[in-house]
Design an enzyme around this catalytic site. Structure first.
Site, PDB file in Angstrom:
ATOM      1  CG  ASP A  20      63.799  23.617  15.936  1.00  0.00           C
ATOM      2  OD1 ASP A  20      63.975  22.487  16.682  1.00  0.00           O
ATOM      3  OD2 ASP A  20      64.285  23.724  14.740  1.00  0.00           O
ATOM      4  CE  LYS A  83      65.316  16.594  18.929  1.00  0.00           C
ATOM      5  NZ  LYS A  83      64.789  17.708  17.721  1.00  0.00           N
ATOM      6  CD  GLU A 183      62.116  18.155  15.495  1.00  0.00           C
ATOM      7  OE1 GLU A 183      62.214  17.642  14.537  1.00  0.00           O
ATOM      8  OE2 GLU A 183      62.518  18.000  16.716  1.00  0.00           O
ATOM      9  CG  ASP A 205      63.918  17.865   9.530  1.00  0.00           C
ATOM     10  OD1 ASP A 205      64.949  18.461   9.138  1.00  0.00           O
ATOM     11  OD2 ASP A 205      63.279  18.285  10.623  1.00  0.00           O
TER      12      ASP A 205
END
Ligand code: AMP
Length: 621
Positions: A20, A83, A183, A205
């Protein structure tokens, strides 16, 4: 980069690592003994590896935990949230760059670069450093070299360029990408939802700085992302901020302007706010305190959970608004949702849990650690891809339409948004001028009608079209999206059977030759880079150990004089050695310091245990 030597290229059991690769933290997991397991750094029970890079003045790059520790002291040489930059152009990330202490620029081919200590790095190279570190931590946890094949997760909304950038980062880190997985799909796999025949899943999330909600459907064990929504700048940090603001408003009369504006002072408040918030997830009351003797401030305030809940109500509301949008996009009602999965550290906040439960009318899955669930799912997928059981195909959809710019700047859509992938679509085009022998294609992604309002993924040129009257040439353009969501475009002139080959030049990505060149450079500099980074890490460890010695040695009870002398000598030798660049000698001095301080650590543990037995809590010791 300290990339891989040939002897690690054999992975005896063909295992695949699950990674992840997060904005704030990354986590590695692997299938072991019939289930997915998080690979924790030795001696730690927290599997999170900070996705943080630190660039020491004297060279090298420090990654992970050490980098995060240094980032608190010197944020100006540290990088968070790489990211957010992956596969993006300079214009896309202007606001993100505001929070980054390095200058951004763009190459002629549109590749974003950050200038750090005189060297330019693409986000792919920086992310490769993180992936490589995660791989090393995984190896340390396994006690052997970690597998070189990996399943890597990305947000469901990542577009082609962002997915491709993730693949390139993995390649640069010496890893082979077995699959890029969304994800939310990974989180659902971790809960075994693929075992269900069909149903609809909402994955909520809420992390430190981002919020995503995805609606997935399962059909005969196959996942499809029906819709996604969210806010790339909403998360636990905003919850902390509500408490920071409370503290600042109450301190307004007690501290002067300069103190209130001091970054170190504010950072102290932020840390205290986060601690208070985390405690309030398991207690009805906690204390928010700001203690800064250098500014003459010692302020404490009890915060009740209900008070925090009131302050964060608008934030939770924003997440539910996004859930509403995702449901509308998927053309579903909350009552259509069969399963709700919670991901991200901030879903530990009880008010978040209860309101999500109320919104969807279902109790969410919370049994797995919300920080680890995505990595666990990646490990499940890795297991399946390496030939394990739980046979399944992962189907996702493309989050945005893909098309071609046509004359006049309009967009002709080739693959519609939310089409299941993998997919291939071929469309016919023609020339608009007599004797036109070439066509320039601009491949775009987005929902808007005009190409300038969409995102250009790249351009390519088809040449070698035979001279024909306008409209006579027949050009077949094929868009093929693979299971990872990576786009390949080809075009062929058909009226005469002439084939022409074309290359897609990614706008914000690396070309194959660029990746090759970076790999070659990294091999050339591997030893140098490795030494510099190793040295930087050793210096940090020596610094941490000697600070611990100086704050505890005087108060440690039961150490004989020889031991104290031995420790003092080892500290002096290690500190001296740390000023040199002889990696082997610094390593030896650090190991010697660790050996010499073992009795001190034991003595401290003893006194902690004794005091705890006397009824004191650990943080009072
Ligand atoms: P992630 O990015 O998923 O690691 O989430 C990190 C966020 O979760 C940070 O904002 C943390 O402060 C927050 N967090 C972690 N544990 C808790 C907790 N027990 N209660 C509330 N927030 C938490």
């Amino acid at each position: 980069m300290p990339f891989l030597e040939l002897d690690v290229l054999n992975n005896p059991n063909n295992a695949i690592l699950g990674i992840d690769l997060g904005t704030t933290n990354s986590v590695a997991a692997i299938w072991q003994d019939g289930r997915p397991t998080v690979l924790r750094p030795p001696g730690q029970n927290d599997g999170r590896i900070p996705s943080v890079l630190h660039f020491p003045e004297d060279g090298g790059i420090v990654v992970g935990r050490n980098a995060r520790a240094l980032a608190t002291e010197s944020p100006e040489s540290s990088l968070f949230s790489v990211k957010r930059l992956m596969g993006r152009g300079l214009e896309d990330v202007r606001t993100d760059l505001d929070g980054i202490p390095f200058e951004g620029s763009e190459t002629d081919s549109g590749l974003l670069q950050l200038e750090i200590r005189g060297k330019k790095y693409s986000p792919q190279e920086l992310s490769a450093r993180i992936l490589h570190h995660v791989w090393q931590v995984a190896g340390a946890a396994l006690g052997e070299l970690a597998p070189l094949r990996a399943v890597i997760t990305v947000p469901a909304y990542f577009d082609d360029a962002q997915r491709q950038a993730t693949r390139d980062a993995a390649r640069l880190a010496g890893l082979e990408v077995a699959r890029i997985v969304n994800e939310p799909t990974a989180a659902s796999l971790a809960y075994g939802l693929d075992q269900k025949n069909d149903g609809t899943v909402a994955v909520y999330d809420l992390g430190g700085g981002t919020f995503d909600v995805s609606i997935l459907s399962i059909e005969e064990g196959v996942f499809r992302v029906l819709s996604t929504s969210g806010d790339t700048h909403l998360g636990g940090d905003d919850i902390d901020q509500t408490l920071v603001e409370l503290a600042l408003s109450e301190l307004a009369g007690k501290a002067d302007e300069a103190t209130l504006a001091d970054p170190a002072f504010r950072q102290g408040i932020r840390l205290s706010a986060e601690k208070c918030k985390i405690e309030l997830s398991s207690r009805p009351e906690s204390e928010l305190h700001v203690v800064a003797p250098e500014h003459g401030i010692a302020w404490r305030r009890t915060i009740r959970r209900a008070e925090l809940e009131e302050r964060i109500a608008p934030l939770i509301q924003r997440t539910l608004d996004a859930c509403r949008r995702a449901m509308a996009d998927a053309k579903l009602q909350p009552s259509d949702i069969d399963e709700v999965v919670l991901v991200g550290g901030s879903t530990r906040v009880p008010a978040v849990r209860s309101q999500v439960q109320e919104f969807f009318g279902r109790e969410p899955h919370t049994a797995l650690d919300p920080d680890e669930v995505v990595a666990l799912g990646a490990a499940v997928q890795g297991h399946v891809l390496s030939g394990g059981t739980r046979d399944m195909l992962l189907l996702d959809v493309t989050p945005l339409s893909l098309g071609i710019e046509t004359m006049g700047g309009a967009v002709s859509k080739v693959i519609d948004r939310n089409s299941p992938i993998p997919t291939q679509v071929t469309e016919g085009y023609t020339t608009y001028a007599d004797n036109q022998t070439g066509i320039d294609f601009n491949i775009v992604q987005g929902e808007r009608e005009l190409a300038r309002d969409c995102r250009s993924l790249g351009t390519m040129k088809l040449s070698g079209i035979p001279p024909l009257p306008a409209g006579m040439a027949r050009v077949a353009v094929r868009f093929s999206l693979d299971a990872d969501g990576v786009l390949n475009v080809t075009a062929k002139e058909e009226s005469t059977g002439t084939e022409a080959s074309i290359d897609l030049a990614p706008m914000h990505g690396l070309t194959d030759p660029e990746v090759e060149q970076m790999l070659l450079d990294s091999y050339d500099h591997a030893q140098e880079d490795f030494d510099a980074s190793r040295l930087a890490n050793l210096r940090i460890e020596i610094g941490t150990m000697s600070r611990a010695v100086s704050s505890h040695l005087a108060s440690a009870i039961g150490l004989d004089r020889d031991t104290v002398l031995d420790i003092e000598e080892a500290v002096a030798a290690a500190e001296k050695s740390a000023t040199t660049s002889d990696v082997a000698a610094v390593q030896a001095a650090r190991d010697e310091l660790e050996r010499a301080t073992l009795p001190l650590a034991a003595a401290l543990m003893d006194s902690v245990a004794k005091r705890a037995l006397e009824g004191k809590t650990l943080d009072q010791v």
